[in-house]
Enzyme design. Structure first.
Site, short mmCIF file in Angstrom:
data_model
loop_
_atom_site.label_atom_id
_atom_site.label_comp_id
_atom_site.label_asym_id
_atom_site.label_seq_id
_atom_site.Cartn_x
_atom_site.Cartn_y
_atom_site.Cartn_z
N GLU A 148 22.85 -51.39 77.18
CA GLU A 148 22.07 -52.26 78.06
C GLU A 148 22.96 -53.13 78.96
OE1 GLU A 148 19.21 -51.48 78.25
OE2 GLU A 148 18.15 -51.27 76.34
N HIS A 201 19.17 -60.27 73.98
CA HIS A 201 18.14 -59.22 74.03
C HIS A 201 17.83 -58.79 72.60
CE1 HIS A 201 15.95 -55.57 74.68
NE2 HIS A 201 16.96 -54.79 74.30
N HIS A 245 14.68 -56.85 69.83
CA HIS A 245 13.46 -56.08 69.65
C HIS A 245 12.58 -56.81 68.63
CE1 HIS A 245 15.51 -52.03 70.96
NE2 HIS A 245 15.59 -52.98 71.88
N TYR A 300 2.59 -75.45 75.13
CA TYR A 300 3.34 -76.26 76.10
C TYR A 300 4.81 -75.87 76.20
CZ TYR A 300 5.51 -79.19 72.46
OH TYR A 300 6.25 -79.63 71.40
N HIS A 318 9.51 -52.10 74.67
CA HIS A 318 10.94 -52.22 74.39
C HIS A 318 11.29 -53.47 73.60
CE1 HIS A 318 15.25 -51.68 76.24
NE2 HIS A 318 15.30 -52.29 75.07
N TYR A 332 14.22 -84.53 77.52
CA TYR A 332 13.99 -84.18 76.12
C TYR A 332 15.32 -84.02 75.40
CZ TYR A 332 12.34 -81.61 72.03
OH TYR A 332 12.08 -81.20 70.75
#
Length: 241
Positions: free
Chosen positions: A78, A97, A99, A118, A160, A213
């Site tokens: 990838e 990334h 799965h 939120y 995917h 925050y």
């Protein structure tokens, strides 16, 4: 290899092992990359994380020969969307990334995630888009991902998995966890007769709150009183006797 680069490589491996141990990913299906100066460091292809060493992390130039790499093992299949996103988004310092189960379930249904929580504001908009389908590792998939990530820090990949972006590894992994959490919450809410989706205004208001925050002003240091100062000086003199 500099000490800084080695530490980053070690951090990538630690994140990979953590995401599998936590259930966020399975086997060698996921991959992680991080920006290092003018290069991208990315996990190698089909290599178990438990046996991965810092020297095994592939290094790819951000400019120049597209797809060139250095290292003993080939980069993740990838690498294209990792490289293309890193090149297109100077604000991105790391990419995760996975799965993960619920994000992938929604991606199988080609179902984007609306502003059901939120925390959607952390991703830069009012939804998580689902990129179109293309075979893994292709330029077409990379193009779909780039489009789905426009103005966003996360997306689903049809049939995917998902992608999360961050300014650094910690933030990218944090958003990957948040994305899977929101995906799970939204999936479960679909079994209910009704659900409420937050408005654009409500998400924008949350985004404003996120600007501070987790930030706290340092506690002001107490000033010494006129009486306290002489006492400290007397103690110091006493200690020298």
């Amino acid at each position: 290899m500099t000490r800084e680069e080695r530490q980053l490589r070690e951090a990538i491996i630690a994140k990979c092992r953590w995401m599998n141990a936590s259930g966020l990913n399975q086997g060698t299906s996921g991959n992680i990359s991080a920006r290092y100066k003018d290069r991208m460091l990315i996990t190698p292809s089909a290599t178990p994380y438990d046996s991965m060493k810092p020297d095994m992390i592939a290094s790819m130039p951000l400019e120049g020969d597209y797809g060139a790499w250095e290292g003993p093992l080939q980069p993740s299949t990838e690498w294209r969307f990792h490289l293309d996103i890193t090149r297109a988004r100077p604000d991105v310092g790391a990419i995760v990334h996975t799965h993960s189960t619920y994000a992938t379930v929604l991606a199988i249904a080609r179902k984007p995630i609306p502003a059901c929580h939120y925390m959607m504001a952390a991703f830069g908009g009012t939804d998580i888009r689902c990129a179109g389908y293309a075979r893994y590792g292709t330029k077409e998939l990379s193009d779909h991902a780039i489009a789905a990530l426009e103005g966003r820090n996360g997306c689903l990949l049809a049939n995917h998995g998902m992608i999360a972006l961050g300014a650094n590894l910690d933030k990218a992994m944090w958003l990957a966890v948040e994305l899977e959490t929101i995906a799970r919450q939204y999936y479960l809410s679909l079994a209910l007769e009704s659900r409420v989706i937050l408005s654009d205004e409500e998400i924008a208001d949350t985004a404003k709150g996120f600007s501070t925050y987790g930030l706290q002003a340092p506690k002001p240091k107490a000033r010494a009183t006129a009486k306290a100062a002489p006492r400290r000086a007397e103690k110091r003199r006493s200690g020298r006797r």
